[in-house]
Design a protein around this motif. Sequence first.
Motif, mmCIF file in Angstrom:
data_model
loop_
_atom_site.group_PDB
_atom_site.id
_atom_site.type_symbol
_atom_site.label_atom_id
_atom_site.label_comp_id
_atom_site.label_asym_id
_atom_site.label_seq_id
_atom_site.Cartn_x
_atom_site.Cartn_y
_atom_site.Cartn_z
ATOM 1 N N MET A 1 0.835 -1.254 0.104
ATOM 2 C CA MET A 1 -0.092 -0.042 0.025
ATOM 3 C C MET A 1 0.680 1.082 0.042
ATOM 4 O O MET A 1 1.724 1.323 0.759
ATOM 5 C CB MET A 1 -0.701 -0.010 1.236
ATOM 6 N N SER A 2 0.695 2.240 -0.723
ATOM 7 C CA SER A 2 1.358 3.410 -0.771
ATOM 8 C C SER A 2 0.436 4.446 -0.135
ATOM 9 O O SER A 2 -0.659 4.826 -0.453
ATOM 10 C CB SER A 2 1.629 4.001 -2.369
ATOM 11 N N ARG A 3 1.138 5.147 0.932
ATOM 12 C CA ARG A 3 0.516 6.130 1.677
ATOM 13 C C ARG A 3 0.747 7.429 0.726
ATOM 14 O O ARG A 3 1.896 7.946 0.998
ATOM 15 C CB ARG A 3 0.909 6.204 2.982
ATOM 16 N N SER A 4 -0.166 8.104 0.487
ATOM 17 C CA SER A 4 0.102 9.475 -0.385
ATOM 18 C C SER A 4 -0.248 10.680 0.563
ATOM 19 O O SER A 4 0.089 11.783 0.357
ATOM 20 C CB SER A 4 -0.749 9.706 -1.366
ATOM 21 N N ALA A 5 -0.747 10.389 1.986
ATOM 22 C CA ALA A 5 -0.933 11.395 2.758
ATOM 23 C C ALA A 5 -0.288 11.574 4.035
ATOM 24 O O ALA A 5 -0.550 10.469 4.644
ATOM 25 C CB ALA A 5 -2.421 11.657 3.128
ATOM 26 N N HIS A 6 0.492 12.539 4.276
ATOM 27 C CA HIS A 6 1.155 12.434 5.599
ATOM 28 C C HIS A 6 0.187 12.674 6.889
ATOM 29 O O HIS A 6 -0.670 13.366 6.590
ATOM 30 C CB HIS A 6 2.371 13.492 5.630
ATOM 31 N N PRO A 7 0.257 12.014 7.872
ATOM 32 C CA PRO A 7 -0.884 12.135 8.866
ATOM 33 C C PRO A 7 -0.937 13.599 9.271
ATOM 34 O O PRO A 7 0.208 14.312 9.489
ATOM 35 C CB PRO A 7 -0.670 11.293 9.990
ATOM 36 N N GLY A 284 3.373 0.459 6.175
ATOM 37 C CA GLY A 284 2.333 0.816 5.000
ATOM 38 C C GLY A 284 3.144 1.915 3.941
ATOM 39 O O GLY A 284 2.353 1.778 2.897
ATOM 40 N N ASP A 285 4.023 2.355 4.215
ATOM 41 C CA ASP A 285 4.817 3.494 3.214
ATOM 42 C C ASP A 285 5.286 2.609 2.147
ATOM 43 O O ASP A 285 6.108 1.651 2.387
ATOM 44 C CB ASP A 285 5.806 4.172 3.744
ATOM 45 N N ASP A 286 5.297 2.908 0.694
ATOM 46 C CA ASP A 286 5.771 2.317 -0.348
ATOM 47 C C ASP A 286 6.311 3.238 -1.306
ATOM 48 O O ASP A 286 5.988 3.812 -2.242
ATOM 49 C CB ASP A 286 4.780 1.395 -1.036
ATOM 50 N N PRO A 287 7.643 3.811 -0.932
ATOM 51 C CA PRO A 287 8.277 4.804 -1.686
ATOM 52 C C PRO A 287 8.740 4.493 -3.026
ATOM 53 O O PRO A 287 8.923 3.181 -3.216
ATOM 54 C CB PRO A 287 9.270 5.345 -0.957
ATOM 55 N N GLN A 288 8.993 5.281 -4.032
ATOM 56 C CA GLN A 288 9.421 4.969 -5.206
ATOM 57 C C GLN A 288 11.006 4.912 -5.345
ATOM 58 O O GLN A 288 11.604 5.838 -4.500
ATOM 59 C CB GLN A 288 8.968 6.012 -6.434
ATOM 60 N N SER A 289 11.463 4.316 -6.013
ATOM 61 C CA SER A 289 12.923 4.097 -6.272
ATOM 62 C C SER A 289 13.349 5.410 -7.123
ATOM 63 O O SER A 289 12.689 6.207 -7.704
ATOM 64 C CB SER A 289 13.434 2.878 -7.053
ATOM 65 N N ALA A 290 14.834 5.804 -6.765
ATOM 66 C CA ALA A 290 15.188 6.844 -7.424
ATOM 67 C C ALA A 290 14.949 6.861 -9.013
ATOM 68 O O ALA A 290 14.821 7.700 -9.582
ATOM 69 C CB ALA A 290 16.585 7.001 -7.199
#
Length: 481
Positions: A1-7, A284-290
Amino acid sequence: MSRSAHPAGPSHGHPVASVDPVVAPLDLAALNPRVWSANVDRLAGELMVAGLSATELAAEHGTPVFVLDTDDLRRRARSYATAFQGGDVYYAGKAFLCTAVAGMIAEEGLGIDVCTAGELVLALRAGVDPDRLALHGNNKSVQELRLAVESGVGRIVLDSHYEIDRLAELAAEAGACPRVLIRVTVGVEAHTHAFIATAHEDQKFGFSLTAGQAEAAVARVLSHRQLRLVGLHSHIGSQIFDTGGFEVAAHRVVSLLARIRDSHGLELPEIDLGGGQGIAYVDGDDPQSAADVAARLREIVERECGLAGLAVPRLSVEPGRAIIGPSMLTLYEVGTVKPIELDGGLVRNYVSVDGGMSDNIRTALYDADYTVVLANRLSSAAPQLSRVVGKHCESGDIVVRDCWLPADVAPGDLLAVAATGAYCYAMASNYNRVPRPPVVAVTGSQSQVIVRRETLEQLMANDVGWDPAVSRVDSSVVVGG
C-alpha cells in the motif's frame, strides 16, 4: 500500500491512531527493509548497525544517540546521482547537515541546497565546490546574498522583487554575474501535511503564476544585466509518494518557459522541479526508487516541452529526506513504564525514554509516524499497545504515538526508532535545557562521532548574566512626571 497523505491534525489525546489497537504484529522483532537502513539487522536477538550492536553503541556513546549508517547514505546518494545523470541532484541541507555528511554527499556527485548563511558556511567548510551549491530562502539577508556572491554559489533561487534588486546591487558591487532561478508557485498542492505542502497560493514561497506575478519577476531579473537568469524553480511539497503532482507542476512551469520565449526571445536552459520524495516510516509506506522517479519526471518534462516546441532543459531535483532520512536511527534508553487504562478496557504502556521532542519534534509538530523496536534483546512476552514518550514537561512530548512493544519492556532497555535522519537533529532544540545528542557514523564495525554531544557547560556558555550596576536607575527620576 502506498500512503500519499502524511498524517495531519492534533491527535496526541486520541486513544488510538496509526496502529490497530486489537491486532498486534506477528513478529515484534521484525525489521522491514523499506523502513530500516541497509546494514541494520539482528544478531542473537540484538539490533546491529553495520556490525555494531545497540548495546555497544549505547555503552560507548550514551543515549540518546543518532546512529548514521554511512554505507547506506552513500548508496542512496549514488542511486540519485546515477538516476539523474545529465542533470543535477541537490541534497537537502535543511534535512541534516554536518561537515562529514556534506563531504560524503559531494563525493557521491550530488550538490547541496542551503538556505542560510550557517548552512552555506558549513558546506564550504566541508570543501563542497560552491558551484555545486544552491541558495534558497524566502528572506535571504544582505549578508547571506553577499556571501553567496563572493563564494561563487552556483545557483541562487530568487523569491521576491526586493531580493532581485538586492542581489543585483550586490552583484554589481562585486563585479559578479550570479546565475539565478525564479521560484514559482504553480498552484499544485501535494498530498501531504498542510505545513509541508509548499506550492499552493496562500504561503510564503515564490512568485505565483496567477496575475502575472512570475512573469513580472522574470522581466525584473532580465532588467538587471548583473543577473544571469538560467531557469525556473518549483517545489510542490514533501513526503511525496507519486509523481501526479509533478505532472501538473511541470505542465505549468513549461508553459511559463514558453511564454518567456515568446515575450523575451529567450529559452531558459534549466528547470528545477524540487522534490520531496517520500520515505518509509512505517510498514504501509511504499516509496518509489530514484530510478523510477527519474524516468517518470524525464518523461513528463520531455512530453511537455515537445508540446510547447521547446528544447528539453537540464533537469534538477531536490529529493529532500529521501537520501538521509532512512540512513539514520535513534537509540534511546527506557526510564519508566506506566500502564494506562483506556476506554473499552484497553491498556496502553507509556514508555518514557531519555530523549523526546528536543531531539525529534516531528511527532508533536506533524503527527509524524515512526517505527520503534526493542533493540537490546529479543522478548517472548506478549505484545502490548504502547506509546513512546519523552522526558520533557509537555503532554505532547511523544516520540512514537502508537506502537506495539513487548509487555516486559523495562527501565534500562534500549529502543531504536527508525528513519530519523531527516529533520530530527536538524530541528533539535535545548528545550528544558536538555543538551542535544551526538551523531555517530557507523561503517565496517567501527563507529565515529561526527557531531559531539552537547554538554551542560556549553548550554550555559552564552548566558552572560546581568550586571545591576549597568542598568541602575536613579530613583529620584519619575517617569512621566
